[in-house]
Motif scaffolding. Sequence first.
Motif, PDB file in Angstrom:
ATOM      1  N   PRO A  89       0.805  -1.221   0.000  1.00  0.00           N
ATOM      2  CA  PRO A  89       0.000   0.000   0.000  1.00  0.00           C
ATOM      3  C   PRO A  89       0.841   1.275   0.000  1.00  0.00           C
ATOM      4  O   PRO A  89       0.449   2.279  -0.606  1.00  0.00           O
ATOM      5  N   GLN A  90       2.018   1.208   0.642  1.00  0.00           N
ATOM      6  CA  GLN A  90       2.896   2.375   0.669  1.00  0.00           C
ATOM      7  C   GLN A  90       3.398   2.687  -0.750  1.00  0.00           C
ATOM      8  O   GLN A  90       3.407   3.847  -1.177  1.00  0.00           O
ATOM      9  N   GLY A  91       3.779   1.634  -1.473  1.00  0.00           N
ATOM     10  CA  GLY A  91       4.218   1.811  -2.849  1.00  0.00           C
ATOM     11  C   GLY A  91       3.102   2.352  -3.727  1.00  0.00           C
ATOM     12  O   GLY A  91       3.309   3.234  -4.553  1.00  0.00           O
ATOM     13  N   LYS A  92       1.891   1.825  -3.514  1.00  0.00           N
ATOM     14  CA  LYS A  92       0.741   2.291  -4.306  1.00  0.00           C
ATOM     15  C   LYS A  92       0.461   3.770  -4.023  1.00  0.00           C
ATOM     16  O   LYS A  92       0.102   4.530  -4.922  1.00  0.00           O
ATOM     17  N   ALA A  93       0.614   4.169  -2.755  1.00  0.00           N
ATOM     18  CA  ALA A  93       0.386   5.571  -2.391  1.00  0.00           C
ATOM     19  C   ALA A  93       1.409   6.474  -3.080  1.00  0.00           C
ATOM     20  O   ALA A  93       1.073   7.552  -3.587  1.00  0.00           O
ATOM     21  N   VAL A  94       2.673   6.020  -3.120  1.00  0.00           N
ATOM     22  CA  VAL A  94       3.716   6.798  -3.795  1.00  0.00           C
ATOM     23  C   VAL A  94       3.404   6.891  -5.287  1.00  0.00           C
ATOM     24  O   VAL A  94       3.511   7.964  -5.891  1.00  0.00           O
ATOM     25  N   GLN A  95       2.987   5.765  -5.879  1.00  0.00           N
ATOM     26  CA  GLN A  95       2.660   5.749  -7.311  1.00  0.00           C
ATOM     27  C   GLN A  95       1.535   6.735  -7.620  1.00  0.00           C
ATOM     28  O   GLN A  95       1.598   7.500  -8.585  1.00  0.00           O
ATOM     29  N   HIS A  96       0.517   6.709  -6.763  1.00  0.00           N
ATOM     30  CA  HIS A  96      -0.619   7.613  -6.948  1.00  0.00           C
ATOM     31  C   HIS A  96      -0.183   9.075  -6.808  1.00  0.00           C
ATOM     32  O   HIS A  96      -0.582   9.936  -7.600  1.00  0.00           O
ATOM     33  N   ALA A  97       0.657   9.332  -5.802  1.00  0.00           N
ATOM     34  CA  ALA A  97       1.137  10.702  -5.574  1.00  0.00           C
ATOM     35  C   ALA A  97       1.977  11.187  -6.755  1.00  0.00           C
ATOM     36  O   ALA A  97       1.875  12.354  -7.170  1.00  0.00           O
ATOM     37  N   LEU A  98       2.798  10.292  -7.309  1.00  0.00           N
ATOM     38  CA  LEU A  98       3.602  10.669  -8.481  1.00  0.00           C
ATOM     39  C   LEU A  98       2.695  11.022  -9.650  1.00  0.00           C
ATOM     40  O   LEU A  98       2.937  11.998 -10.370  1.00  0.00           O
ATOM     41  N   GLY A  99       1.631  10.244  -9.826  1.00  0.00           N
ATOM     42  CA  GLY A  99       0.658  10.536 -10.872  1.00  0.00           C
ATOM     43  C   GLY A  99       0.015  11.899 -10.678  1.00  0.00           C
ATOM     44  O   GLY A  99      -0.122  12.683 -11.624  1.00  0.00           O
TER      45      GLY A  99
END
Lengths: 80, 80
Positions: free
Chosen positions: B16-26
């Motif tokens: 979930p932490q990685g997904k949050a970073v991915q979303h934030a980068l988007g």
Amino acid sequence: MKAKVHITLKNGVLDPQGKAVQHALGSLGFSGVNDVRQGKFIELDLTETDPAKAREAVEQMCKNLLANTVIENYTIDLTD
Amino acid sequence: MKAKVHITLKNGVLDPQGKAVQHALGSLGFSGVNDVRQGKFIELDLTETDPAKAREAVEQMCKNLLANTVIENYTIDLTD
């Protein structure tokens, strides 16, 4: 293209998380641990295939989001 | 002797932490990021000078404290 990013605290910046790990290792009977520093390791899977452009993009990601450049250093390794 | 330990989530384990970073980068306008996985990076400074014994000790540290081997993998790199 994949990018591996290491984010570490700069020298001289206190690392309470590392100190806690060091203390816990001592409590568990592991002697001979002089210092522990904890950082982050982020793996990115990018659609970009040009290494120069990929590095540029990841540098921007580090500066804008991934690292706090006041207290943290980052290194970027690119692989296919 | 220094040990660098990478602790990463096993394949298939939700990050979930990685997904949050991915979303934030988007959200910040970085397109072309297919996946982000976040792990830990731990640097240990050991008094042990024998590489075999140092590796053995760090393996034990990983199993007992640093990594949750049910969901995480670890790799150990030793340097002088």
